[in-house]
Design a protein around this motif. Structure first.
Motif, short mmCIF file in Angstrom:
data_model
loop_
_atom_site.label_atom_id
_atom_site.label_comp_id
_atom_site.label_asym_id
_atom_site.label_seq_id
_atom_site.Cartn_x
_atom_site.Cartn_y
_atom_site.Cartn_z
N ASP A 199 6.49 15.48 -47.41
CA ASP A 199 6.70 16.92 -47.66
C ASP A 199 7.90 17.10 -48.58
OD1 ASP A 199 5.67 19.69 -46.13
OD2 ASP A 199 7.58 19.84 -47.20
N ALA A 200 7.76 18.06 -49.50
CA ALA A 200 8.85 18.36 -50.44
C ALA A 200 10.06 18.90 -49.69
CB ALA A 200 8.38 19.38 -51.46
N SER B 277 4.63 28.14 -45.06
CA SER B 277 4.06 29.32 -44.40
C SER B 277 3.79 29.07 -42.92
CB SER B 277 2.75 29.72 -45.08
OG SER B 277 3.03 30.19 -46.35
N SER B 278 3.53 27.80 -42.57
CA SER B 278 3.21 27.52 -41.16
C SER B 278 4.39 27.80 -40.23
CB SER B 278 2.76 26.07 -41.00
OG SER B 278 1.58 25.86 -41.74
N LYS C 227 -0.48 34.14 -34.76
CA LYS C 227 -1.73 34.55 -34.11
C LYS C 227 -2.76 33.45 -34.36
CE LYS C 227 -1.09 39.51 -35.01
NZ LYS C 227 -1.67 40.67 -35.70
N ILE D 141 6.10 15.58 -54.44
CA ILE D 141 5.11 14.83 -55.22
C ILE D 141 4.88 15.59 -56.52
CG2 ILE D 141 2.69 14.10 -55.29
CD1 ILE D 141 4.46 12.52 -53.31
N ASP E 184 0.83 33.71 -48.77
CA ASP E 184 -0.37 32.91 -48.52
C ASP E 184 -1.30 33.04 -49.71
OD1 ASP E 184 -1.69 31.08 -46.97
OD2 ASP E 184 -2.78 32.55 -45.78
N LYS F 130 -4.34 34.60 -45.30
CA LYS F 130 -3.47 34.99 -44.17
C LYS F 130 -4.03 34.61 -42.80
CE LYS F 130 -0.39 37.32 -46.71
NZ LYS F 130 -0.62 38.57 -47.36
N MET G 221 -3.92 29.68 -39.35
CA MET G 221 -3.75 28.93 -38.10
C MET G 221 -5.10 28.36 -37.65
SD MET G 221 -0.50 28.94 -37.48
CE MET G 221 -0.41 28.72 -39.24
C1 LIG Z 1 3.58 36.83 -43.37
C2 LIG Z 1 2.43 35.95 -42.99
C3 LIG Z 1 1.91 36.01 -41.71
C4 LIG Z 1 0.84 35.20 -41.35
N1 LIG Z 1 0.37 35.27 -40.07
C5 LIG Z 1 -0.66 34.47 -39.72
C6 LIG Z 1 -1.15 34.52 -38.38
O1 LIG Z 1 -0.64 35.22 -37.52
N2 LIG Z 1 -2.23 33.75 -38.09
C7 LIG Z 1 -2.83 32.95 -39.02
O2 LIG Z 1 -3.85 32.33 -38.71
N3 LIG Z 1 -2.32 32.84 -40.27
C8 LIG Z 1 -1.25 33.56 -40.63
N4 LIG Z 1 -0.74 33.46 -41.89
C9 LIG Z 1 -1.27 32.44 -42.81
C10 LIG Z 1 -0.73 31.04 -42.49
O3 LIG Z 1 0.66 31.09 -42.26
C11 LIG Z 1 -1.03 30.06 -43.64
O4 LIG Z 1 -2.36 30.22 -44.06
C12 LIG Z 1 -0.83 28.63 -43.20
O5 LIG Z 1 0.44 28.46 -42.63
C13 LIG Z 1 -1.00 27.66 -44.38
O6 LIG Z 1 -0.76 26.38 -43.89
P1 LIG Z 1 -0.63 25.14 -44.86
O7 LIG Z 1 -0.44 23.94 -44.02
O8 LIG Z 1 -1.77 25.17 -45.83
O9 LIG Z 1 0.65 25.46 -45.77
P2 LIG Z 1 2.22 25.35 -45.46
O10 LIG Z 1 2.55 25.61 -44.06
O11 LIG Z 1 2.88 26.20 -46.49
O12 LIG Z 1 2.54 23.83 -45.73
C14 LIG Z 1 2.48 23.26 -47.02
C15 LIG Z 1 3.58 22.21 -47.13
O13 LIG Z 1 3.38 21.51 -48.36
C16 LIG Z 1 4.66 21.20 -48.89
N5 LIG Z 1 4.49 20.98 -50.33
C17 LIG Z 1 4.13 21.88 -51.27
N6 LIG Z 1 4.09 21.30 -52.49
C18 LIG Z 1 4.44 20.00 -52.32
C19 LIG Z 1 4.61 18.90 -53.20
N7 LIG Z 1 4.39 18.99 -54.52
N8 LIG Z 1 5.00 17.71 -52.66
C20 LIG Z 1 5.21 17.57 -51.32
N9 LIG Z 1 5.07 18.60 -50.45
C21 LIG Z 1 4.69 19.80 -50.93
C22 LIG Z 1 5.51 22.42 -48.56
O14 LIG Z 1 6.89 22.07 -48.54
C23 LIG Z 1 4.98 22.82 -47.18
O15 LIG Z 1 5.76 22.27 -46.14
C24 LIG Z 1 0.29 34.28 -42.28
C25 LIG Z 1 0.82 34.22 -43.57
C26 LIG Z 1 1.88 35.03 -43.94
C27 LIG Z 1 2.41 34.93 -45.31
#
Ligand SMILES: Cc1cc2nc3c(=O)[nH]c(=O)nc-3n(C[C@H](O)[C@H](O)[C@H](O)COP(=O)(O)OP(=O)(O)OC[C@H]3O[C@@H](n4cnc5c(N)ncnc54)[C@H](O)[C@@H]3O)c2cc1C
Length: 507
Positions: free
Chosen positions: A53-54, A61-62, A68, A198, A326, A354, A357
């Motif tokens: 992870d960067a 966002s997680s 929820k 990366i 998101d 959005k 989860m």
């Molecule tokens: C305000 C808000 C409220 C929300 N509420 C909900 C909710 O209640 N329920 C729900 O189901 N969803 C909700 N969501 C949506 C949810 O949070 C996201 O869809 C979800 O967290 C995305 O997960 P992810 O693992 O894809 O991304 P992330 O959690 O963002 O993880 C991606 C990771 O990749 C890493 N990364 C990025 N680029 C690179 C790179 N080049 N090299 C290495 N690492 C890198 C980042 O550092 C990060 O840690 C909400 C979103 C927002 C904005």
């Protein structure tokens, strides 16, 4: 303070950064819910997995959402049914319900302390004009077989005109969940490296992935779990989804609040739920999304939310405030699976609109099945190379909007004066060239080139977070020029250095 309650209140472990070349079966880039759940499912089947992870585990966002865990995703089933038909809407539900149950099982089996609670999810309207939409969604949900009810009113201190509840959904502390799952992954032999951005991927039967420090990881499979894909595989993800930012508050609750998770159908969205943990009782409250870099005066959005929460729920003690973004796909379906038609060992999961989860957990189910079994029953409906579905008025509108912002940004003149106030940021002209200038609270001035290193749009100052945000594709940089969110892969240069290099691979 712009930091998520979940991140502030959780003592995170520190993992080392990657300092030497590696070889693995599956490399997962991104330690959010997608990356960590995929690592867990693969490691349980004996696959050799490395996660990088960067930043830190669940700092994306997680670790910044409302927590929820539900299959109720706005009026999603009507939208999917209208575009793709009932079978696809039913399969979308089946997949997300499998994901909800997987989260419940993971918490139970691994005894993860993340304050998981089984509660109903409510979607409501305060505006009579939305009742037909809600009723249509309710009828469709019944047809799909969802355990749901229609309500004329709810036990809330606001005037509700109609609502749908989904029973047996979940809410948790998302940071504690992902951290707890990462601990289990480490026990299962997964290696995790933080602060390891990366920047490149060379495709092949064995892919070579490079870190910013030019360390190489060779892997049979690469999973791009980075939220916004940092590697596009020429599938044009930046044009098939947009980044939306929204805002959350953590307010002290000094009275009872109804059990459940709530969200409005109408915009500006209002979303809220109760949280009890770490000796605190909070209402997590928020909404008011906008396209990243196009929010007007961001700090006024927090004031609007506080006013609503104060007038409607009598809340006044706002201890926490933060925002996050998101990726929103244009056909309301995430992109999950092979990054493109030819690179069968590179996988992507993005566009959760959005609801990451469950959609993020479902991504882990699909991608781990594709890696270990070469098939998934959900692969077709989420196929990132699906034809046409995203080519609709939203796609055209958003890509026109990108064009307007690209050209508009170039035509805007900056000020001839540097920011005077601490915390002030603005666009300035120096020797006829545009820069972004910011004066921090220690009275130090930072001047950076604000042409986005992704595709060359002009960045906009975000007054709430003191960041430079891209109105075209959602990349974000801090005032020193470091990347906060992709798709950009390069930081901004400072005044006195060369002009920024725009991503040569995408050009
Ligand atoms: C305000 C808000 C409220 C929300 N509420 C909900 C909710 O209640 N329920 C729900 O189901 N969803 C909700 N969501 C949506 C949810 O949070 C996201 O869809 C979800 O967290 C995305 O997960 P992810 O693992 O894809 O991304 P992330 O959690 O963002 O993880 C991606 C990771 O990749 C890493 N990364 C990025 N680029 C690179 C790179 N080049 N090299 C290495 N690492 C890198 C980042 O550092 C990060 O840690 C909400 C979103 C927002 C904005």
């Amino acid at each position: 303070m712009n930091q998520s309650y979940w991140i502030l209140s959780t003592k995170s472990k520190d993992y080392e950064n990657l300092s030497k070349d590696l070889r693995t079966n599956t490399l997962i880039v991104g330690a959010g819910i997608v990356g960590v759940t995929t690592a867990y499912l693969l490691a349980k089947q004996g696959v050799d997995v490395v996660v990088v992870d960067a930043d830190k585990v669940a700092y994306g966002s997680s670790g910044r959402n409302t927590g929820k865990v539900t299959t109720q995703h706005d009026v999603k089933y009507s939208e999917i049914n209208n575009k793709y038909g009932l079978d696809v809407a039913s399969l979308y539900y089946e997949g997300n319900n499998e994901a909800l149950n997987l989260v419940k099982n993971i918490v139970k089996e691994n005894d993860i302390d993340c304050k998981f609670e089984e509660v109903p999810a409510y979607m409501f309207t305060q505006n009579e004009n939305y009742i037909p939409d809600l009723k249509d969604e309710y009828e469709l949900c019944k047809k799909i077989g969802i355990d749901c009810e229609y309500h004329e009113n709810l036990n809330l201190p606001i005037d509700i005109k109609g609502a749908i509840s989904f029973n047996n959904q979940g809410q948790f502390n998302p940071k504690q969940y992902v951290d707890g799952l990462m601990d289990k992954c480490v026990e299962l032999g997964v290696k995790i490296y933080e602060n390891t951005p990366i920047v490149d991927l060379e495709k092949g039967d064995i892919c070579t992935v490079k870190t910013r420090d030019n360390i190489k990881i060779k892997a049979d499979n690469v999973v791009i779990a980075s939220h916004v894909p940092w590697y596009d595989g020429l599938n044009l993800y930046f044009a098939k989804e947009k980044a939306d930012r929204s805002y959350l508050l953590g307010a002290t609750l000094d009275k009872d609040f109804p059990k459940g998770m709530f969200i409005s159908v109408e915009e500006p969205t209002k979303t809220f739920r109760k949280y009890e943990g770490e000796g605190k009782k909070l209402l997590i409250f928020g909404g008011n999304d906008h396209k990243t870099g196009q929010g007007g005066k961001e700090e006024e959005i927090f004031e609007h939310l506080k006013q609503y929460a104060s007038e409607n729920f009598g809340l006044n003690d706002f201890k926490y405030e933060w925002s996050a973004q998101d990726c929103m796909s244009f056909d309301n379906m995430p992109y999950i699976g092979h990054i493109n038609k030819s690179e069968n060992n590179v996988y992507v999961a993005t566009g959760f609109s959005k609801w990451g989860m469950t959609n993020g957990t479902l991504s882990a189910i699909i991608i781990s099945d594709l890696i270990t079994k070469n098939k998934s029953k959900y692969e077709e409906i989420f196929n990132p190379s699906r034809k046409g579905g995203y080519l609709n008025t939203d796609f055209i509108k958003e890509n026109l909007n990108v064009g307007i912002n690209y050209i508009g940004g170039k035509l805007k003149f900056g000020s001839d004066e540097m920011p005077r106030e601490k915390g002030e940021g603005k666009i300035v002209n120096i020797d006829g060239k545009r820069y972004g200038a910011y004066r921090n609270y220690d009275d130090e001035l930072y001047v950076v080139d604000i042409t986005c290193t992704h595709l060359g749009c002009e960045l906009k100052f975000n007054s709430a977070e003191k960041t430079w945000d891209c109105p075209c594709h959602g990349s974000r940089f801090n005032y020193e020029g470091n990347i906060l969110e992709g798709p950009a892969l390069r930081p901004l240069n400072r005044y006195g250095e060369n002009k920024n290099n725009v991503d040569p691979k995408l050009y």
